[in-house]
Write a protein that holds these residues in place. Sequence first.
Motif, PDB file in Angstrom:
ATOM      1  N   ARG A 124       0.858  -1.192   0.000  1.00  0.00           N
ATOM      2  CA  ARG A 124       0.000   0.000   0.000  1.00  0.00           C
ATOM      3  C   ARG A 124       0.894   1.241   0.000  1.00  0.00           C
ATOM      4  NH1 ARG A 124      -4.939   0.392   4.067  1.00  0.00           N
ATOM      5  NH2 ARG A 124      -5.829  -0.882   2.362  1.00  0.00           N
ATOM      6  N   ASP A 125       0.669   2.101  -0.969  1.00  0.00           N
ATOM      7  CA  ASP A 125       1.468   3.325  -1.110  1.00  0.00           C
ATOM      8  C   ASP A 125       2.954   2.995  -1.148  1.00  0.00           C
ATOM      9  OD1 ASP A 125      -0.888   4.843  -1.027  1.00  0.00           O
ATOM     10  OD2 ASP A 125      -0.834   4.935   1.166  1.00  0.00           O
ATOM     11  N   GLY A 126       3.292   1.886  -1.797  1.00  0.00           N
ATOM     12  CA  GLY A 126       4.687   1.502  -1.960  1.00  0.00           C
ATOM     13  C   GLY A 126       5.294   0.797  -0.770  1.00  0.00           C
ATOM     14  N   VAL A 127       4.541   0.635   0.322  1.00  0.00           N
ATOM     15  CA  VAL A 127       5.057  -0.010   1.533  1.00  0.00           C
ATOM     16  C   VAL A 127       4.627  -1.478   1.540  1.00  0.00           C
ATOM     17  CG1 VAL A 127       5.063  -0.023   4.043  1.00  0.00           C
ATOM     18  CG2 VAL A 127       4.990   2.155   2.806  1.00  0.00           C
ATOM     19  N   LYS A 181      -8.117  -0.615  -0.655  1.00  0.00           N
ATOM     20  CA  LYS A 181      -8.091   0.654  -1.375  1.00  0.00           C
ATOM     21  C   LYS A 181      -7.525   0.436  -2.775  1.00  0.00           C
ATOM     22  CE  LYS A 181      -7.352   3.452   2.799  1.00  0.00           C
ATOM     23  NZ  LYS A 181      -6.459   4.454   3.453  1.00  0.00           N
ATOM     24  N   GLY A 183      -5.200   0.569  -5.726  1.00  0.00           N
ATOM     25  CA  GLY A 183      -3.739   0.684  -5.679  1.00  0.00           C
ATOM     26  C   GLY A 183      -3.103  -0.347  -4.779  1.00  0.00           C
ATOM     27  N   ASP A 184      -3.894  -0.977  -3.900  1.00  0.00           N
ATOM     28  CA  ASP A 184      -3.352  -2.041  -3.046  1.00  0.00           C
ATOM     29  C   ASP A 184      -2.991  -3.257  -3.899  1.00  0.00           C
ATOM     30  OD1 ASP A 184      -3.839  -0.491  -0.860  1.00  0.00           O
ATOM     31  OD2 ASP A 184      -5.522  -1.684  -0.092  1.00  0.00           O
ATOM     32  N   ARG A 185      -1.987  -3.978  -3.455  1.00  0.00           N
ATOM     33  CA  ARG A 185      -1.647  -5.263  -4.064  1.00  0.00           C
ATOM     34  C   ARG A 185      -1.529  -6.299  -2.954  1.00  0.00           C
ATOM     35  NH1 ARG A 185       2.924  -5.537  -8.478  1.00  0.00           N
ATOM     36  NH2 ARG A 185       1.094  -5.176  -9.794  1.00  0.00           N
ATOM     37  N   THR A 207       6.565  -5.193  -5.344  1.00  0.00           N
ATOM     38  CA  THR A 207       6.349  -3.746  -5.450  1.00  0.00           C
ATOM     39  C   THR A 207       6.697  -3.209  -6.837  1.00  0.00           C
ATOM     40  OG1 THR A 207       8.574  -3.345  -4.555  1.00  0.00           O
ATOM     41  CG2 THR A 207       6.734  -3.344  -2.995  1.00  0.00           C
ATOM     42  N   ASP A 238      -4.535  -7.317  -7.515  1.00  0.00           N
ATOM     43  CA  ASP A 238      -4.508  -5.867  -7.470  1.00  0.00           C
ATOM     44  C   ASP A 238      -5.913  -5.342  -7.223  1.00  0.00           C
ATOM     45  OD1 ASP A 238      -1.829  -5.821  -7.934  1.00  0.00           O
ATOM     46  OD2 ASP A 238      -1.961  -5.228 -10.037  1.00  0.00           O
TER      47      ASP A 238
END
Length: 423
Positions: A124-127, A181, A183-185, A207, A238
Amino acid sequence: MSISLRYAARTDIGLGSKSRNEDSGYAGPDLLVLADGMGGHAAGDMASSTVVAELIDLDGASFASDEALRRLATAVHNANARLRAEMDDDAELEGMGTTLIAFLRSGNMLALANIGDSRAYLVRDGVFSQITKDHSFVQTLLDEGRITAEEAEHHPQRSLVTRVLTGREDDEPDLSLREAKPGDRLLLCSDGLPDYVAGPTIEQIVTGDGTPAQIAEALIAIALKAATRDNVTVVVADVVDGDDDVPTSTTPQIVGAAAAHDVSSDVADAPTSPAAKAAALRRAANTPAPADDDDEELPVLAEEGPRRFAWLRRILFAILVVAVLAVIGIFGYAATQRQYYLTEHDGKVTIYQGISQNLGPIKLHSVNTVSDIWVADLPSYDRDKVAAGSMTAGSKEAAISIVENLRSDMVTCQAQVADGSTC
């Protein structure tokens, strides 16, 4: 905001000695499932495919968030009960079990059930973060502060699980509800991936850019490059905005043992699409046994006067005898389940709970923990003890200590052989 899932499921048997895939994976529009089976004979693959078959009816259904979590919990409970029924019907399946991770989508929420050491990760958000907790001996050591996270990655007992679905009533998964949300993977994986591929490498792949199918295939490839000796299965999904004009698949994907156990090839007009195969698997796993037409209703006997009370006294006495025997049996069985012993299961040193004897049709033992120590690698004197089942313990901790002593003997023996000696 509505969301939808783009998903992919991939698996490989791995490079070890296993001749079949005991993992099962399922990915659909509203349901993601991963199960890593264990057990001898055909038990591991049967366990994972049975559980997947029990859950797939949830895909495509519409539930409110709280209802989704309840329905998922009920489905897992039913799947565990089906494992028990399968073992009762076939003695060769006794001791089978499986890990389980399952996500059920409800609107923009995800109901999650988890038991065992298979893992779920979230980007999430790259994290990149792990969102499930391993039910394993190493995780217990980590929680107690007895080892560090770095030591946990290479601990020799990292494959020892403490909770899986085994058909026992106390096999309870962790349950939670979380928001998804756009954008989540999500990544679901069996331990054939993280046991052989370093966490930062997994993170770099997950990522990165690519479709779920590309990410899943890259993860399988890196596990094979790392010479994974275990089955390796991944499900990648995704989360996308359901209102966006993004192409999404609505055809379920089913892989591993669940796909191999599809019985559609044995019937006319066999289904060929993944969705039809999934439905056929679900039907096959849940077909009830035919009723016995010879069963007859027992007649109700009516007696008059003193004879009626004589029958009543006999019935009450019989009920009392059965009740006393039941109490004795319950306490006796409970006493046996506080015991542990070591023997061989599927070629590995295994901790059994209970005692090695049976009481008629009642089994007084079950597989508790399968270690990663091959019996063939032990010194001959330890092999004989394991084969005889003579190594007993009064607690699980004591049993694990015996396993560690066997490991020490194995390492010493291997060192002596390397020096040209025998052991």
